[in-house]
Design a protein around this motif. Sequence first.
Motif, mmCIF file in Angstrom:
data_model
loop_
_atom_site.group_PDB
_atom_site.id
_atom_site.type_symbol
_atom_site.label_atom_id
_atom_site.label_comp_id
_atom_site.label_asym_id
_atom_site.label_seq_id
_atom_site.Cartn_x
_atom_site.Cartn_y
_atom_site.Cartn_z
ATOM 1 N N GLY A 34 -2.725 69.609 -55.671
ATOM 2 C CA GLY A 34 -4.058 69.059 -55.894
ATOM 3 C C GLY A 34 -4.021 67.564 -56.147
ATOM 4 O O GLY A 34 -4.840 66.811 -55.617
ATOM 5 N N LEU A 35 -3.053 67.112 -56.953
ATOM 6 C CA LEU A 35 -2.926 65.675 -57.211
ATOM 7 C C LEU A 35 -2.511 64.913 -55.954
ATOM 8 O O LEU A 35 -2.978 63.799 -55.716
ATOM 9 C CB LEU A 35 -1.922 65.441 -58.340
ATOM 10 N N MET A 36 -1.635 65.512 -55.157
ATOM 11 C CA MET A 36 -1.222 64.855 -53.909
ATOM 12 C C MET A 36 -2.394 64.686 -52.956
ATOM 13 O O MET A 36 -2.567 63.631 -52.352
ATOM 14 C CB MET A 36 -0.120 65.670 -53.221
ATOM 15 N N TRP A 40 -2.731 60.708 -52.826
ATOM 16 C CA TRP A 40 -1.749 60.191 -51.895
ATOM 17 C C TRP A 40 -2.464 59.846 -50.590
ATOM 18 O O TRP A 40 -2.860 60.716 -49.816
ATOM 19 C CB TRP A 40 -0.651 61.206 -51.664
ATOM 20 N N ASP A 41 -2.622 58.549 -50.335
ATOM 21 C CA ASP A 41 -3.408 58.095 -49.181
ATOM 22 C C ASP A 41 -2.716 58.343 -47.848
ATOM 23 O O ASP A 41 -3.375 58.504 -46.836
ATOM 24 C CB ASP A 41 -3.719 56.598 -49.314
ATOM 25 N N LYS A 42 -1.395 58.367 -47.824
ATOM 26 C CA LYS A 42 -0.676 58.526 -46.559
ATOM 27 C C LYS A 42 -0.421 59.985 -46.197
ATOM 28 O O LYS A 42 0.282 60.270 -45.246
ATOM 29 C CB LYS A 42 0.644 57.772 -46.626
ATOM 30 N N ALA A 54 -12.793 66.745 -53.725
ATOM 31 C CA ALA A 54 -13.334 68.068 -54.052
ATOM 32 C C ALA A 54 -12.259 69.149 -53.901
ATOM 33 O O ALA A 54 -12.109 70.018 -54.773
ATOM 34 C CB ALA A 54 -14.528 68.383 -53.160
ATOM 35 N N PHE A 55 -11.502 69.096 -52.819
ATOM 36 C CA PHE A 55 -10.454 70.096 -52.587
ATOM 37 C C PHE A 55 -9.324 69.943 -53.606
ATOM 38 O O PHE A 55 -8.815 70.942 -54.132
ATOM 39 C CB PHE A 55 -9.924 69.972 -51.158
#
Length: 76
Positions: A34-36, A40-42, A54-55
């Motif tokens: 969930g944190l990734m 994490w933009d890439k 949301a996800f």
Amino acid sequence: MFKELLNNIQKKSLFGRFLLVLGILFFLIYLVLGLMIMFWDKLPINMDPIYRYAFGSLLIVYSGIRFLRLINSNKE
């Protein structure tokens, strides 16, 4: 409380301890995933930022629910 939790873990069978470790592992997997997804933009997921947040939030809430169920089942 921590002593009671440790005592309950020691009373469990080998299979019960395995399920406890597996539950903790999946809690951490859902939390990190969930944190990734959120930060994490890439990460190669083609989603709008609002849907990513949301996800990711949904996965973090689900990991919290799994953690609460794990703690409640460990008291028995």
